[in-house]
Design an enzyme around this catalytic site. Structure first.
Site, short mmCIF file in Angstrom:
data_model
loop_
_atom_site.label_atom_id
_atom_site.label_comp_id
_atom_site.label_asym_id
_atom_site.label_seq_id
_atom_site.Cartn_x
_atom_site.Cartn_y
_atom_site.Cartn_z
N ARG A 1 12.54 25.75 18.86
CA ARG A 1 11.16 26.09 18.42
C ARG A 1 10.87 25.73 16.98
NH1 ARG A 1 12.40 30.70 21.57
NH2 ARG A 1 11.57 30.40 23.65
N LYS B 1 1.57 14.75 11.75
CA LYS B 1 1.34 14.39 13.15
C LYS B 1 2.62 13.78 13.69
CE LYS B 1 -3.61 13.57 13.58
NZ LYS B 1 -4.64 12.55 13.85
N GLU C 1 -3.56 -0.01 7.31
CA GLU C 1 -3.84 1.42 7.06
C GLU C 1 -4.28 1.63 5.61
OE1 GLU C 1 -3.94 3.37 9.63
OE2 GLU C 1 -2.22 3.10 10.97
N LYS D 1 -4.90 10.40 1.74
CA LYS D 1 -4.56 11.08 2.99
C LYS D 1 -4.27 12.56 2.74
CE LYS D 1 -2.11 11.16 7.26
NZ LYS D 1 -1.40 10.47 8.31
N GLU E 1 -7.05 18.85 12.28
CA GLU E 1 -8.10 17.95 12.78
C GLU E 1 -9.19 18.70 13.55
OE1 GLU E 1 -6.73 13.95 13.69
OE2 GLU E 1 -8.23 13.85 15.27
N ARG F 1 -10.52 15.36 9.42
CA ARG F 1 -9.28 14.57 9.54
C ARG F 1 -9.44 13.41 10.53
NH1 ARG F 1 -2.88 16.21 9.72
NH2 ARG F 1 -2.18 14.09 10.11
N ASN G 1 -8.85 8.25 11.62
CA ASN G 1 -8.72 7.41 12.81
C ASN G 1 -9.68 6.24 12.82
OD1 ASN G 1 -6.60 8.35 14.43
ND2 ASN G 1 -7.78 10.19 14.88
N HIS H 1 -9.05 3.32 15.09
CA HIS H 1 -7.96 3.68 16.00
C HIS H 1 -8.40 3.81 17.46
CE1 HIS H 1 -5.76 4.23 12.32
NE2 HIS H 1 -4.70 4.67 12.94
N HIS I 1 -6.07 1.84 19.56
CA HIS I 1 -5.19 2.43 20.58
C HIS I 1 -5.45 1.77 21.94
CE1 HIS I 1 -4.37 6.42 18.22
NE2 HIS I 1 -3.66 5.41 17.79
N HIS J 1 1.04 -1.69 15.67
CA HIS J 1 0.00 -0.66 15.50
C HIS J 1 -1.00 -1.08 14.41
CE1 HIS J 1 -1.85 3.29 15.23
NE2 HIS J 1 -1.62 3.30 13.93
P1 NAD Z 1 7.99 0.84 13.43
O1 NAD Z 1 8.51 2.19 13.21
O2 NAD Z 1 8.13 0.25 14.79
O3 NAD Z 1 8.66 -0.13 12.35
C1 NAD Z 1 8.35 -1.49 12.39
C2 NAD Z 1 9.62 -2.36 12.50
O4 NAD Z 1 10.23 -2.44 11.23
C3 NAD Z 1 10.66 -1.82 13.44
O5 NAD Z 1 11.29 -2.89 14.08
C4 NAD Z 1 11.63 -1.13 12.49
O6 NAD Z 1 12.93 -1.01 13.01
C5 NAD Z 1 11.60 -2.06 11.32
N1 NAD Z 1 11.93 -1.50 10.02
C6 NAD Z 1 11.66 -0.26 9.56
N2 NAD Z 1 11.97 -0.19 8.26
C7 NAD Z 1 12.45 -1.38 7.91
C8 NAD Z 1 12.93 -1.92 6.70
N3 NAD Z 1 12.91 -1.20 5.57
N4 NAD Z 1 13.38 -3.19 6.69
C9 NAD Z 1 13.35 -3.93 7.81
N5 NAD Z 1 12.89 -3.50 8.99
C10 NAD Z 1 12.44 -2.23 9.02
O7 NAD Z 1 6.44 0.73 13.08
P2 NAD Z 1 5.57 1.33 11.88
O8 NAD Z 1 4.53 0.32 11.64
O9 NAD Z 1 6.39 1.82 10.78
O10 NAD Z 1 4.89 2.61 12.55
C11 NAD Z 1 4.03 2.49 13.66
C12 NAD Z 1 4.05 3.79 14.42
O11 NAD Z 1 3.56 4.83 13.59
C13 NAD Z 1 3.18 3.77 15.65
O12 NAD Z 1 3.86 4.37 16.72
C14 NAD Z 1 1.98 4.61 15.26
O13 NAD Z 1 1.38 5.25 16.35
C15 NAD Z 1 2.62 5.60 14.32
N6 NAD Z 1 1.67 6.21 13.38
C16 NAD Z 1 1.71 7.55 13.23
C17 NAD Z 1 0.89 8.17 12.32
C18 NAD Z 1 0.98 9.65 12.12
O14 NAD Z 1 0.12 10.21 11.44
N7 NAD Z 1 2.02 10.30 12.63
C19 NAD Z 1 0.01 7.41 11.54
C20 NAD Z 1 0.00 6.03 11.69
C21 NAD Z 1 0.86 5.43 12.62
N1 GLY Z 2 -3.06 8.83 11.15
C1 GLY Z 2 -4.09 9.77 11.40
C2 GLY Z 2 -3.78 11.13 10.91
O1 GLY Z 2 -2.74 11.38 10.35
O2 GLY Z 2 -4.58 12.01 11.08
#
Ligand code: NAD
Ligand code: GLY
Length: 363
Positions: free
Chosen positions: A122, A144, A186, A228, A238, A242, A246, A249, A253, A266
């Site tokens: 939990r 998130k 972003e 942010k 949200e 908030r 998006n 997005h 998405h 993404h």
């Molecule tokens: P990712 O985590 O897939 O990383 C991109 C690639 O880079 C991967 O292959 C990873 O292994 C590699 N990598 C990571 N760090 C590295 C480094 N320092 N050197 C070399 N390679 C490296 O993608 P991302 O763009 O980081 O994140 C996208 C994800 O984040 C999506 O799933 C999206 O939905 C999510 N997201 C979440 C939020 C949130 O608020 N939680 C906000 C925006 C995006």
């Molecule tokens: N990436 C959108 C949020 O964090 O609300």
């Protein structure tokens, strides 16, 4: 920690936490000591980031008993099945409620590990160590967490805040150019939501960011995180504003789900989505053609797509966009622009113009 390290605060009362931004932070034992209360740490990383940075992090966690879970790499693995592997690791090694889960990687690792930390017994302590630009400016901040479902992106998850975010800008040196650009999508988004001076700064400095000038990168990360953090502090769960985060997005998405998770990054999907939101805003008479041109120009200079993929038509877009967390009682709401840095969340738009926008891109 060097004197140049920037420290921002996400102001959430008892759940407030710092974001550290700077060089050499991955191996900074003092920061970990400050934020890890128990004795045991589960580092969650993936098969790409682990070989690059795990050793450095483990060395800095020398005071703790540390175990590691290494996940497969890729958006297509952001699933409940992968999430389950973290619990296997925690339970097999008998981790208790005092433990800390530390996410070392991009947004995929951070989202899955955060959701596991939210649910294990939990809720256990959680730390974000983002290693992509996208994760440093967005996904690691704000709490998130979650995974994808075949029918919808990020549809299963929880709000769960970390105890701190450690963004080591040195880790960006190993990121490939395509991933760097995805993070810039972003960054551009923050300018367009509510920060016109930042958007204008980006117009003048995009080349410096693409050539990874440390000073420019640190400035862009800090400014993005501050933008942010302000929104998250005002509306953590949200209930209202908030959703502005998006921007791009709902279209994005739909692109990610439509082409198959991982085909478009993404950030790439968000970039095209921002341009689509701009085009709809122009059609509604809310955004001038000249301002839309500036958006498309900046996105394009950042080496990002400005239009969606050819194989998603109007009806598939509408179907995919209907699976969106901003949908209320079946009504689609979108983040649209009434100017640069003046985004709004609204369900009050002419749906014929949405259809015309989608037709414009349909082939
Ligand atoms: P990712 O985590 O897939 O990383 C991109 C690639 O880079 C991967 O292959 C990873 O292994 C590699 N990598 C990571 N760090 C590295 C480094 N320092 N050197 C070399 N390679 C490296 O993608 P991302 O763009 O980081 O994140 C996208 C994800 O984040 C999506 O799933 C999206 O939905 C999510 N997201 C979440 C939020 C949130 O608020 N939680 C906000 C925006 C995006
Ligand atoms: N990436 C959108 C949020 O964090 O609300």
């Amino acid at each position: 920690m060097s004197a140049d390290t920037r420290i921002l605060n996400v102001d959430l009362g008892v759940r407030s936490y710092p974001i550290y931004i700077g060089s050499g932070l991955l191996g900074d034992a003092e920061i970990y000591r400050r934020h890890i209360p128990g004795e045991r740490v589960m580092v969650v990383t993936n098969e790409t980031v682990g070989p690059l940075y795990l050793k450095q992090v483990l060395a800095a966690l020398g005071d703790y008993q540390v175990e590691t879970v290494v996940l497969p790499d890729g958006e297509k693995y952001k699933t409940l099945e992968t999430w389950q592997r973290i619990f296997d690791g925690l339970l097999e090694r008998r981790f208790d409620r005092q433990c800390t889960v530390l996410a070392l990687g991009g947004g995929v690792v951070g989202d899955i590990a955060g959701f596991a930390a939210a649910c294990y017994q939990r809720g256990v302590h959680f730390i974000q160590v983002p290693t992509t630009l996208l994760a440093q400016v967005d996904s690691s901040v704000g709490g998130k967490t979650g995974v994808n479902h075949p029918l919808g992106k990020n549809m299963i998850g929880a709000f769960y805040q970390p105890r701190c975010v450690i963004a080591d800008t040195d880790s960006l040196n190993t990121l490939d150019d395509r991933q760097l650009s995805a993070g810039l999508a972003e960054v551009i988004k923050y300018g367009l939501i509510s920060d016109l001076p930042f958007f204008e700064w980006l117009e003048s400095n995009i080349e410096r960011l693409l050539s990874r000038e440390p000073e420019a990168l640190i400035y862009a990360i800090e400014r993005s995180c501050q933008d942010k953090a302000d929104v998250v502090a005002a509306d953590e769960l949200e209930a209202g504003k908030r959703a502005l985060l998006n921007l791009g997005h709902t279209f994005g998405h739909a692109i990610e789900t439509g082409v198959g998770y991982g085909e478009w990054l993404h950030g790439e999907a968000v970039a095209a989505g921002v341009c689509m939101a701009g085009e709809l805003s122009r059609r509604l008479g809310w955004l001038s053609a000249e301002k839309l041109y500036r958006i498309v120009e900046l996105v394009s200079k950042a080496n990002l797509p400005t239009v969606p993929p050819e194989n998603i038509g109007r009806s598939q877009f509408l179907e995919l966009m209907a699976v969106d967390k901003k949908v209320v009682s079946g009504k689609l709401r979108l983040v649209l622009m009434q100017g640069l840095g003046q985004s709004v969340i609204t369900g009050d738009f002419d749906t014929a113009e949405l259809q015309n926008t989608l037709d414009e891109y349909g082939r």
